[in-house]
Design a protein around this motif. Structure first.
Motif, PDB file in Angstrom:
ATOM      1  N   GLN A 181      11.974 -38.113   9.905  1.00 10.06           N
ATOM      2  CA  GLN A 181      10.720 -38.616   9.296  1.00 10.06           C
ATOM      3  C   GLN A 181       9.455 -38.407   9.678  1.00 10.06           C
ATOM      4  OE1 GLN A 181       8.661 -41.521   9.830  1.00 10.06           O
ATOM      5  NE2 GLN A 181       7.690 -41.319   7.825  1.00 10.06           N
ATOM      6  N   GLU A 182       9.225 -38.359  11.052  1.00  9.55           N
ATOM      7  CA  GLU A 182       8.019 -38.249  11.650  1.00  9.55           C
ATOM      8  C   GLU A 182       7.627 -36.601  11.579  1.00  9.55           C
ATOM      9  OE1 GLU A 182       7.863 -41.398  15.472  1.00  9.55           O
ATOM     10  OE2 GLU A 182       8.458 -39.428  15.878  1.00  9.55           O
TER      11      GLU A 182
ATOM     12  N   TYR B 270       8.922 -34.015   9.590  1.00  7.66           N
ATOM     13  CA  TYR B 270       8.811 -33.609   8.098  1.00  7.66           C
ATOM     14  C   TYR B 270       7.946 -34.465   7.192  1.00  7.66           C
ATOM     15  CZ  TYR B 270      12.339 -30.156   9.801  1.00  7.66           C
ATOM     16  OH  TYR B 270      12.898 -29.013  10.429  1.00  7.66           O
ATOM     17  N   GLN B 271       7.505 -35.577   7.691  1.00  6.27           N
ATOM     18  CA  GLN B 271       6.624 -36.614   6.980  1.00  6.27           C
ATOM     19  C   GLN B 271       7.205 -36.680   5.428  1.00  6.27           C
ATOM     20  OE1 GLN B 271       2.986 -34.461   7.085  1.00  6.27           O
ATOM     21  NE2 GLN B 271       2.286 -35.120   9.041  1.00  6.27           N
TER      22      GLN B 271
ATOM     23  N   ASP C 154       8.576 -39.381   2.896  1.00  4.22           N
ATOM     24  CA  ASP C 154       8.276 -40.865   2.448  1.00  4.22           C
ATOM     25  C   ASP C 154       9.400 -41.906   2.974  1.00  4.22           C
ATOM     26  OD1 ASP C 154       8.549 -43.023  -0.367  1.00  4.22           O
ATOM     27  OD2 ASP C 154       6.706 -42.862   1.059  1.00  4.22           O
TER      28      ASP C 154
ATOM     29  N   SER D 215       6.331 -45.557  13.791  1.00  2.00           N
ATOM     30  CA  SER D 215       7.517 -45.379  13.087  1.00  2.00           C
ATOM     31  C   SER D 215       8.223 -46.643  13.005  1.00  2.00           C
ATOM     32  CB  SER D 215       8.515 -44.449  13.598  1.00  2.00           C
ATOM     33  OG  SER D 215       7.989 -43.082  13.255  1.00  2.00           O
TER      34      SER D 215
ATOM     35  N   GLN E 186       5.070 -28.901  15.279  1.00  2.00           N
ATOM     36  CA  GLN E 186       5.425 -29.854  14.336  1.00  2.00           C
ATOM     37  C   GLN E 186       4.983 -28.875  12.898  1.00  2.00           C
ATOM     38  OE1 GLN E 186       3.697 -33.464  15.373  1.00  2.00           O
ATOM     39  NE2 GLN E 186       5.648 -34.159  16.356  1.00  2.00           N
ATOM     40  N   THR E 187       3.634 -28.651  13.067  1.00  3.99           N
ATOM     41  CA  THR E 187       3.119 -27.802  11.797  1.00  3.99           C
ATOM     42  C   THR E 187       4.017 -26.629  11.307  1.00  3.99           C
ATOM     43  OG1 THR E 187       0.864 -28.345  12.409  1.00  3.99           O
ATOM     44  CG2 THR E 187       1.141 -26.559  10.954  1.00  3.99           C
TER      45      THR E 187
ATOM     46  N   ARG F 245       7.183 -27.851  10.003  1.00  6.92           N
ATOM     47  CA  ARG F 245       6.833 -28.423   8.535  1.00  6.92           C
ATOM     48  C   ARG F 245       6.730 -27.227   7.379  1.00  6.92           C
ATOM     49  NH1 ARG F 245       4.399 -33.080  11.213  1.00  6.92           N
ATOM     50  NH2 ARG F 245       2.612 -31.776  11.251  1.00  6.92           N
TER      51      ARG F 245
END
Length: 509
Positions: A138-139, A141-142, A144, A177, A267-268, A271
């Motif tokens: 969740q963190e 790949y952001q 919802d 989170s 992370q970028t 994603r």
């Protein structure tokens, strides 16, 4: 000496693995399906036995209750009525028959059958492990949170489950989170009146998280005491000049800022859908071709399909290196070892303490099967390197949210193994499966991102031709969102490559 090399070595958190950790391997997780089926059948049979016994007891109880509980003051007169006497004896006999049936059935045997199946059920660590994986996904790949907690109505999480995930996030110092999952729990409690959880319990933990958020930790669970301790340990590896140089660089660097930057780049890249692509100018330099490996006899008759994935550093992909049958055989050989595997250092056997890796690994030697020997030969053909000092083939199956955070393959341990063979000059990464979503191999320092492609192998050199580490080869495995990721690694050491990849005196080579 580059400061980011030190930082990435000392900034990664501990991941502990045990023999029964289902979440650390998706292949191991698949066995839960048959376990679920067996347990469901066992419980179903046990429930049927209980229902039959309940029926007998209820019938006996109903019959006894039909007899007046308030006989006349004269018991003798009460039982002298033939109808009453018959009814009393009949119902007592029926109750006795029910009890005899229950005793004869020996319900403990049915319970033992269920208990034997329960011995292989997941432990609390598995539930916590999957919860932490969901938090990471969740963190990174952001996603919802409403989607994450109920992306399918039939699988929607209830308040107790979202609260547990919030607890795991809080325990692992992922306070942002934790707050999100606890807020989601409060929302679900408004919709679910059947939960035993109270809003007061949730609010208490949420208030605690709010206080803890004021002292934000370093990203991904890293804390300053770990960094300080590991820096002191690493300083012992360098001579006086090296220590002086290292300390100057560390003093000039904002340690937490550099770590944040590195993980932000990681992370970028993860994603980005399909990964970051080369610029048009760079893409023009990249090519695909059939290669014979400089006249290798085996490749002359069956040229390798070689594609340049990146130019600086050079990263090559070889398509269709392994067949479907070869990949299945490698997985089959690995599975018994994966069952016994722990996340451990592949050389010393000690538990890894500096990297977060959610996977299970097995090591296959060349003598175990012809398929391993063929795989090694193919690797030798495409790389042109001597495998005499290479490590055994490592096969890994990533778990739920499986990842391997930024690291270098070339790091040299101070032990006899590496002193004899030298550092890892090259890495060959073979993808044994496709991954539906996630699971890319990314290089944060250069912006490269490689997608898993079943049967293909990716090759890069960890060391420059002058023997020093290539800082551009910092790489990581992004978390697997959907799918199962199987890979095989071959690490080739520097000893024996003196005439195959000649040294250079230039600092930049």
């Amino acid at each position: 000496m580059q400061v980011n090399w030190i930082i990435m070595l000392i900034s990664l958190w501990t991941f502990c693995s045990g023999m029964n950790e289902f979440y650390s391997s998706t292949d191991h997780m698949t066995r839960l399906i048959s376990i679920k089926q067996d347990l469901s059948e066992g419980i179903g049979e046990y429930v049927a036995v209980l229902e039959k016994q309940m029926f007998l007891l209820r019938r006996a109880l109903l019959g006894l209750d039909r007899i007046s509980n308030h006989p006349s003051e004269d018991p003798e007169k009460f039982v002298s009525n033939p109808l009453t006497a018959y009814k009393l004896i009949s119902q007592l006999r029926r109750a006795g028959d029910a009890l005899e049936e229950i005793i004869r059935r020996n319900i403990s045997q049915d319970l033992s059958a269920v208990e034997s199946k329960s011995q292989v059920l997941p432990a609390d660590a598995d539930l916590d492990g999957v919860a932490l994986a969901m938090i990471r996904l969740q963190e990174l790949y952001q996603v919802d949170l409403k989607t994450m907690s109920g992306f399918e109505s039939s699988l929607a999480l209830d308040p107790d489950e979202t609260f547990h995930i919030g607890q795991v996030a809080q325990q692992n110092r992922r306070f942002r989170s934790a707050a999100l999952w606890l807020q989601e729990t409060l929302r679900k409690l408004d919709e679910d009146a059947g939960s035993l959880l109270t809003k007061h319990q949730v609010q208490q933990l949420l208030d605690s998280v709010s206080v803890q958020t004021e002292n934000k930790p370093l990203p991904l669970g890293i804390n300053q005491s770990l960094l300080t301790r590991d820096v002191e340990a690493l300083l012992q590896m360098f001579d006086a000049d090296g220590v002086s140089e290292l300390m100057e660089e560390l003093e000039r660097a904002d340690l937490s800022a550099v770590i944040n930057q590195k993980f932000s780049e990681y992370q970028t890249l993860c994603r980005a859908a399909g990964g970051t692509q080369p610029t048009p100018l760079r893409a023009k330099k990249l090519s695909c071709r059939y290669t014979t490996g400089g006249g290798n006899p085996r490749l002359i008759y069956a040229p390798a399909k070689e594609e340049e994935e990146w130019d600086q550093p050079l990263i090559l992909r070889y398509h269709n290196l392994l067949s479907e049958r070869e990949m299945n055989l490698i997985k089959q050989l690995s599975r018994p070892k994966l069952d016994r595997a722990k996340v451990s250092d592949p050389v010393s056997g000690e538990k890894i303490s500096t990297m977060v890796r959610v996977s299970k690994s097995a090591w296959l030697s060349e003598g175990e099967s012809p398929v391993v020997a063929r795989t090694n030969q193919k690797i030798a053909d495409i790389t042109g390197l001597d495998l005499e000092t290479a490590e055994d083939l490592q096969v890994a199956n990533y778990g739920i949210g499986g990842q391997y955070e930024p690291h270098y393959d070339s790091a040299v341990n101070n032990d006899s193994y590496f002193q004899l063979r030298g550092g890892r000059i090259a890495t060959v990464l073979i993808y044994l499966s496709d991954v539906e979503v996630g699971g890319a191999t990314v290089f944060p320092n250069v912006g490269a991102a490689l997608q898993p492609e079943k049967g293909s192998a990716v090759v890069w050199f960890n060391l420059l031709k002058n023997g020093s580490e290539d800082s551009r080869t910092l790489h990581a495995a992004c978390p697997v969102f959907i799918g199962s990721k199987w890979v095989a690694n071959k690490w080739i050491h520097i000893r024996g490559q003196e005439f195959r990849r000649r040294c250079s005196l230039s600092r930049s080579d």
